[in-house]
Write an enzyme that holds these catalytic residues in place. Structure first.
Site, mmCIF file in Angstrom:
data_model
loop_
_atom_site.group_PDB
_atom_site.id
_atom_site.type_symbol
_atom_site.label_atom_id
_atom_site.label_comp_id
_atom_site.label_asym_id
_atom_site.label_seq_id
_atom_site.Cartn_x
_atom_site.Cartn_y
_atom_site.Cartn_z
ATOM 1 N N LYS A 42 46.195 49.497 29.985
ATOM 2 C CA LYS A 42 45.730 50.752 30.825
ATOM 3 C C LYS A 42 46.594 51.135 31.634
ATOM 4 C CE LYS A 42 41.785 48.690 32.596
ATOM 5 N NZ LYS A 42 41.844 47.372 31.972
ATOM 6 N N ARG A 95 33.365 50.166 35.399
ATOM 7 C CA ARG A 95 33.403 48.881 34.975
ATOM 8 C C ARG A 95 31.972 48.351 34.432
ATOM 9 N NH1 ARG A 95 38.663 47.434 36.443
ATOM 10 N NH2 ARG A 95 39.175 45.304 36.402
ATOM 11 N N ARG A 141 53.041 39.094 32.607
ATOM 12 C CA ARG A 141 52.912 39.739 33.616
ATOM 13 C C ARG A 141 52.835 38.818 34.912
ATOM 14 N NH1 ARG A 141 48.136 44.040 34.257
ATOM 15 N NH2 ARG A 141 46.763 42.223 34.779
ATOM 16 N N ARG A 195 50.113 39.449 41.768
ATOM 17 C CA ARG A 195 48.702 39.469 41.487
ATOM 18 C C ARG A 195 48.153 38.089 41.587
ATOM 19 N NH1 ARG A 195 46.329 44.201 37.793
ATOM 20 N NH2 ARG A 195 44.646 42.808 38.138
ATOM 21 N N ARG A 209 37.944 37.249 34.080
ATOM 22 C CA ARG A 209 37.719 38.418 33.942
ATOM 23 C C ARG A 209 37.475 38.884 32.474
ATOM 24 N NH1 ARG A 209 43.643 39.021 35.710
ATOM 25 N NH2 ARG A 209 43.419 41.278 35.857
HETATM 26 P P1 AMP Z 1 42.261 45.843 37.674
HETATM 27 O O1 AMP Z 1 43.622 46.107 38.333
HETATM 28 O O2 AMP Z 1 41.803 47.119 37.160
HETATM 29 O O3 AMP Z 1 42.388 44.747 36.638
HETATM 30 O O4 AMP Z 1 41.487 45.297 38.792
HETATM 31 C C1 AMP Z 1 41.584 44.112 39.661
HETATM 32 C C2 AMP Z 1 40.364 43.439 40.192
HETATM 33 O O5 AMP Z 1 39.712 44.553 41.109
HETATM 34 C C3 AMP Z 1 39.050 43.415 39.145
HETATM 35 O O6 AMP Z 1 39.016 41.980 38.612
HETATM 36 C C4 AMP Z 1 37.992 43.366 40.367
HETATM 37 O O7 AMP Z 1 37.627 42.423 41.095
HETATM 38 C C5 AMP Z 1 38.497 44.660 40.935
HETATM 39 N N1 AMP Z 1 37.823 46.111 40.541
HETATM 40 C C6 AMP Z 1 38.734 47.051 40.028
HETATM 41 N N2 AMP Z 1 38.094 48.117 39.495
HETATM 42 C C7 AMP Z 1 36.836 47.668 39.785
HETATM 43 C C8 AMP Z 1 35.619 48.511 39.462
HETATM 44 N N3 AMP Z 1 35.449 49.707 39.045
HETATM 45 N N4 AMP Z 1 34.345 47.835 40.068
HETATM 46 C C9 AMP Z 1 34.588 46.647 40.380
HETATM 47 N N5 AMP Z 1 35.569 45.694 40.786
HETATM 48 C C10 AMP Z 1 36.757 46.025 40.380
#
Ligand code: AMP
Length: 191
Positions: free
Chosen positions: A13, A88, A127, A135, A146
């Site tokens: 993404k 999400r 990654r 991360r 996840r």
């Molecule tokens: P990402 O970088 O989008 O994979 O997000 C990393 C982490 O941030 C996720 O595993 C969640 O813990 C949190 N996170 C990101 N976006 C959201 C969202 N829209 N709602 C809830 N948690 C989020």
């Protein structure tokens, strides 16, 4: 042009959002990036979010909906935005609908990057190796969590947007360039 990118962790993404930003000019709104920045800066939001993120759980809706509501109000979003990692779950999608209705805005397309789970594990491990473990949530155990969260809470958004006639699917098993080409085709049709 206002877009949503949907897909499991490691689907690409962020990578595809960057391509769209360069070629089409919307701003990228990544809740994951915003939350990681808040954690690094040690803000209240960061403190609330960190444990959820480290565990691979979703951060509470009130936190992320607030972040997005504030960000969408900023002037650079008037030329279009691409939501990467938000919504999400269905509650976030409903909050977004309400927010956009109040501002007389709409989502033009929701692009799902569809990828098989098996390939995601090796991508995330790649990654983690590339970024030197930058991360905290890029590890096999958290990834499993996840993915589970994606299937249970995020994938109901696919029928949600399908019913609204907004959902477009690209094949995320293809190369980065081929996925970008599919997305370009979708965006060309929106114009
Ligand atoms: P990402 O970088 O989008 O994979 O997000 C990393 C982490 O941030 C996720 O595993 C969640 O813990 C949190 N996170 C990101 N976006 C959201 C969202 N829209 N709602 C809830 N948690 C989020």
């Amino acid at each position: 042009m206002n877009l949503i990118l949907l897909g499991p962790p490691g689907a690409g993404k962020g990578t595809q959002a960057n391509v769209i930003v360069k070629e089409f000019g919307p701003v990228q709104l990544s809740t994951g990036d915003m939350l990681r920045a808040a954690v690094s800066a040690g803000t209240d939001v960061g403190k609330q979010a960190q444990a959820f993120m480290d565990a691979g759980d979703l951060v509470p809706d009130s936190v992320v909906v607030g972040i997005i509501a504030d960000r969408i109000d900023e002037p650079d979003c008037t030329n279009g935005f691409i939501l990467d990692g938000f919504p999400r779950n269905v509650a976030q999608a409903e909050a977004l609908d309400e927010m956009l209705e109040q501002k007389d805005l709409q989502i033009d397309a929701v692009i799902e990057i569809r990828v098989d789970d098996e390939i995601l594990v090796s991508r995330i491990e790649g990654r983690a190796a590339e970024t030197g473990g930058e991360r905290a949530d890029d590890n096999a155990e958290t990834l499993k969590k996840r993915l589970k969260v994606y299937h249970e809470q995020t994938s109901p958004l696919l029928p949600y947007y399908e019913k609204k006639g907004r959902l477009k699917v690209v094949d995320g098993m293809l190369s980065i360039d081929e996925v970008s080409a599919q997305i370009r085709g979708i965006l060309a049709e929106l114009k």
